[in-house]
Design a protein around this motif. Sequence first.
Motif, PDB file in Angstrom:
ATOM      1  N   LEU A 207       9.487  -1.179  11.380  1.00  0.00           N
ATOM      2  CA  LEU A 207       8.715  -0.848  10.192  1.00  0.00           C
ATOM      3  C   LEU A 207       7.572   0.113  10.523  1.00  0.00           C
ATOM      4  O   LEU A 207       7.244   1.008   9.732  1.00  0.00           O
ATOM      5  CB  LEU A 207       8.161  -2.125   9.550  1.00  0.00           C
ATOM      6  CG  LEU A 207       9.215  -3.048   8.926  1.00  0.00           C
ATOM      7  CD1 LEU A 207       8.589  -4.362   8.503  1.00  0.00           C
ATOM      8  CD2 LEU A 207       9.885  -2.378   7.748  1.00  0.00           C
ATOM      9  N   GLY A 208       6.969  -0.069  11.699  1.00  0.00           N
ATOM     10  CA  GLY A 208       5.920   0.848  12.121  1.00  0.00           C
ATOM     11  C   GLY A 208       6.452   2.257  12.312  1.00  0.00           C
ATOM     12  O   GLY A 208       5.826   3.240  11.906  1.00  0.00           O
ATOM     13  N   LEU A 209       7.647   2.365  12.928  1.00  0.00           N
ATOM     14  CA  LEU A 209       8.276   3.673  13.103  1.00  0.00           C
ATOM     15  C   LEU A 209       8.657   4.271  11.759  1.00  0.00           C
ATOM     16  O   LEU A 209       8.518   5.483  11.547  1.00  0.00           O
ATOM     17  CB  LEU A 209       9.511   3.535  14.001  1.00  0.00           C
ATOM     18  CG  LEU A 209       9.241   3.135  15.460  1.00  0.00           C
ATOM     19  CD1 LEU A 209      10.555   2.890  16.198  1.00  0.00           C
ATOM     20  CD2 LEU A 209       8.432   4.221  16.167  1.00  0.00           C
ATOM     21  N   ALA A 210       9.141   3.420  10.835  1.00  0.00           N
ATOM     22  CA  ALA A 210       9.499   3.901   9.499  1.00  0.00           C
ATOM     23  C   ALA A 210       8.274   4.416   8.765  1.00  0.00           C
ATOM     24  O   ALA A 210       8.333   5.444   8.074  1.00  0.00           O
ATOM     25  CB  ALA A 210      10.156   2.778   8.704  1.00  0.00           C
ATOM     26  N   ARG A 211       7.161   3.727   8.923  1.00  0.00           N
ATOM     27  CA  ARG A 211       5.913   4.173   8.300  1.00  0.00           C
ATOM     28  C   ARG A 211       5.491   5.535   8.859  1.00  0.00           C
ATOM     29  O   ARG A 211       5.120   6.443   8.103  1.00  0.00           O
ATOM     30  CB  ARG A 211       4.816   3.126   8.554  1.00  0.00           C
ATOM     31  CG  ARG A 211       3.390   3.592   8.340  1.00  0.00           C
ATOM     32  CD  ARG A 211       3.077   3.900   6.915  1.00  0.00           C
ATOM     33  NE  ARG A 211       1.675   4.260   6.741  1.00  0.00           N
ATOM     34  CZ  ARG A 211       1.152   4.753   5.637  1.00  0.00           C
ATOM     35  NH1 ARG A 211       1.910   4.954   4.584  1.00  0.00           N
ATOM     36  NH2 ARG A 211      -0.135   5.048   5.573  1.00  0.00           N
ATOM     37  N   SER A 212       5.564   5.694  10.178  1.00  0.00           N
ATOM     38  CA  SER A 212       5.192   6.965  10.799  1.00  0.00           C
ATOM     39  C   SER A 212       6.110   8.089  10.341  1.00  0.00           C
ATOM     40  O   SER A 212       5.658   9.208  10.065  1.00  0.00           O
ATOM     41  CB  SER A 212       5.240   6.840  12.324  1.00  0.00           C
ATOM     42  OG  SER A 212       4.312   5.871  12.786  1.00  0.00           O
ATOM     43  N   ALA A 213       7.413   7.783  10.238  1.00  0.00           N
ATOM     44  CA  ALA A 213       8.373   8.794   9.792  1.00  0.00           C
ATOM     45  C   ALA A 213       8.109   9.186   8.345  1.00  0.00           C
ATOM     46  O   ALA A 213       8.200  10.370   7.982  1.00  0.00           O
ATOM     47  CB  ALA A 213       9.798   8.266   9.953  1.00  0.00           C
ATOM     48  N   THR A 214       7.771   8.202   7.509  1.00  0.00           N
ATOM     49  CA  THR A 214       7.487   8.482   6.107  1.00  0.00           C
ATOM     50  C   THR A 214       6.279   9.390   5.966  1.00  0.00           C
ATOM     51  O   THR A 214       6.284  10.339   5.174  1.00  0.00           O
ATOM     52  CB  THR A 214       7.242   7.165   5.340  1.00  0.00           C
ATOM     53  OG1 THR A 214       8.395   6.330   5.444  1.00  0.00           O
ATOM     54  CG2 THR A 214       6.955   7.440   3.873  1.00  0.00           C
ATOM     55  N   VAL A 215       5.240   9.097   6.741  1.00  0.00           N
ATOM     56  CA  VAL A 215       4.029   9.927   6.702  1.00  0.00           C
ATOM     57  C   VAL A 215       4.350  11.356   7.126  1.00  0.00           C
ATOM     58  O   VAL A 215       3.877  12.328   6.531  1.00  0.00           O
ATOM     59  CB  VAL A 215       2.942   9.322   7.615  1.00  0.00           C
ATOM     60  CG1 VAL A 215       1.775  10.292   7.784  1.00  0.00           C
ATOM     61  CG2 VAL A 215       2.438   8.002   7.040  1.00  0.00           C
ATOM     62  N   LEU A 216       5.202  11.477   8.161  1.00  0.00           N
ATOM     63  CA  LEU A 216       5.554  12.800   8.670  1.00  0.00           C
ATOM     64  C   LEU A 216       6.400  13.582   7.672  1.00  0.00           C
ATOM     65  O   LEU A 216       6.147  14.769   7.414  1.00  0.00           O
ATOM     66  CB  LEU A 216       6.310  12.648   9.997  1.00  0.00           C
ATOM     67  CG  LEU A 216       6.710  13.945  10.704  1.00  0.00           C
ATOM     68  CD1 LEU A 216       5.468  14.732  11.115  1.00  0.00           C
ATOM     69  CD2 LEU A 216       7.579  13.640  11.920  1.00  0.00           C
ATOM     70  N   VAL A 217       7.411  12.930   7.085  1.00  0.00           N
ATOM     71  CA  VAL A 217       8.336  13.617   6.178  1.00  0.00           C
ATOM     72  C   VAL A 217       7.646  13.994   4.872  1.00  0.00           C
ATOM     73  O   VAL A 217       7.796  15.122   4.375  1.00  0.00           O
ATOM     74  CB  VAL A 217       9.567  12.734   5.895  1.00  0.00           C
ATOM     75  CG1 VAL A 217      10.420  13.353   4.788  1.00  0.00           C
ATOM     76  CG2 VAL A 217      10.386  12.559   7.167  1.00  0.00           C
ATOM     77  N   LEU A 218       6.892  13.045   4.295  1.00  0.00           N
ATOM     78  CA  LEU A 218       6.253  13.295   3.003  1.00  0.00           C
ATOM     79  C   LEU A 218       4.948  14.064   3.138  1.00  0.00           C
ATOM     80  O   LEU A 218       4.378  14.507   2.137  1.00  0.00           O
ATOM     81  CB  LEU A 218       5.993  11.974   2.274  1.00  0.00           C
ATOM     82  CG  LEU A 218       7.244  11.174   1.875  1.00  0.00           C
ATOM     83  CD1 LEU A 218       6.846   9.860   1.210  1.00  0.00           C
ATOM     84  CD2 LEU A 218       8.132  11.997   0.946  1.00  0.00           C
ATOM     85  N   GLY A 219       4.462  14.203   4.361  1.00  0.00           N
ATOM     86  CA  GLY A 219       3.213  14.935   4.562  1.00  0.00           C
ATOM     87  C   GLY A 219       2.007  14.222   3.997  1.00  0.00           C
ATOM     88  O   GLY A 219       1.007  14.849   3.639  1.00  0.00           O
TER      89      GLY A 219
END
Length: 488
Positions: A207-219
């Motif tokens: 979930l932590g990795l998913a959160r980081s990926a979401t922040v990166l993708v959505l800016g």
Amino acid sequence: MEPIPNPSSAHPITEERPGEAPIFDWDWTETLAQSWETLLLILSTFWCILLARVVTQKLQLHDSPNLCYAVEFGLVILPCILLITVAVDYSNYIGFVMFSGTLWFLRKNRVLERARTRGQFDLGGNRHMALSVLRALTHLITAINILAIDFGSYYRPYRKSLQFGAKLMDTGIGLFVFTMAMVSRRTHNWSDLRRIAVYSVLPLILLGLARSATVLVLGYGQDIHEYGQHLNAFFTLVFTKFFGALLNILARKDLHLLPLGFGILLIHQFGLSFLGVSDYVMNDDVDRTNFFNANREGLVSLPGFVGLYGLSIYVNRWMVASSLLSYSELVRKLRRLLLVVLLLWSLFVISAYGIGISRMTCNLGYVIWMLAIGSTSLWASFGAIDFVINSVMPWESSPSDEQEKGLVTRGTVAKGGDKSIVSFTISQALNQNGLTFFVVANVLNGAVNKFLRPEDRSNCESVIILLVYMFLGTRMAYELLKRGIRLA
């Protein structure tokens, strides 16, 4: 709605002296005012959850979980959204109405007389409904606030403190740790630690990795002063859960968690106050050229969260040490818990004056504040659900088709005639898939910020968007509950 406060009053005072590290100060009277606003909002939302429980049974919504969900959404989610946005100026008046309504309910239904006639009170172990409601309350308030903060209608004094403070959004990670401990089993050996690593720590890492990926993708921007440049709340929960499990292994008995937990906190506070660690974390002039410096907020705060986790485990073990209690035993336990609550709030006042309350470093004052809020909510939850509501509107636990499907859990089925009523529907849904709900909330949060420009929305539009956002998140969790699906 109050205007945005002057930065000098909203944040700690930072003084620069030639050749010296900055000195951070705080306004302890303002901290007390902030903590009152925070506690009032939490207890108001909790009161709405209890109101929904009473109304769904009074309306006899037998075998109608969809209606229960709709009623709870209107009585819990809507008021919480209004109380942090357009209706915040009426919080004290609403609190007075809730207090008066509670006294009327107690008097009208002769609660003490009915409670005395009960043979036993079943606290039901680690997954007692009072603990489930407390955990769901944390999920709801946190999810609403992480999006509401981006709207102009949001009450600015609820925003996270820069260094010191006791605002509503400062409670998020602390209450997550407290409630995580409330529903966790004690770790006794290395086999238990392996189980926790697989079933608890690994999902949090993902979930932590998913959160980081979401922040990166959505800016979507992330404040590095919260957990650092690379870490986030899920990684803090990962480390807290793992090291908290190690702490439990060191504690041979439940009672040993007290000296171990307080020992960690005292050493942590000593480092913050006397070894310059607090200044190191809060000083923006410190570069972020290596991993530790870049993530110093998240890493330095870990001892505080581990200490909070250990002490919270002890509180839970003490509270549900005996599942079946007589009337006098329950009254004695609630009285002792009330004394603990009063002691913690007294220590909070002392901490606010002496060392400040800092979420950024999770200092001793912050941990005491989290224990005070958590214990207050725990006392209110056990007292309201077990002592009051279950005495006035008793239910009988029995197996049913809904239970087999995972729709309700032990101790949550009330008998009305020959049919059953589903109570605390949203709370059960969030307990079964709380972290999944929080990830979905984060994704929706990023989408709203990217496509709907919340800062440009009117008060009415902001409330509507928040309602749709919470409907999508809670409905998803509710549908998973109906189907007996548990993800994380």
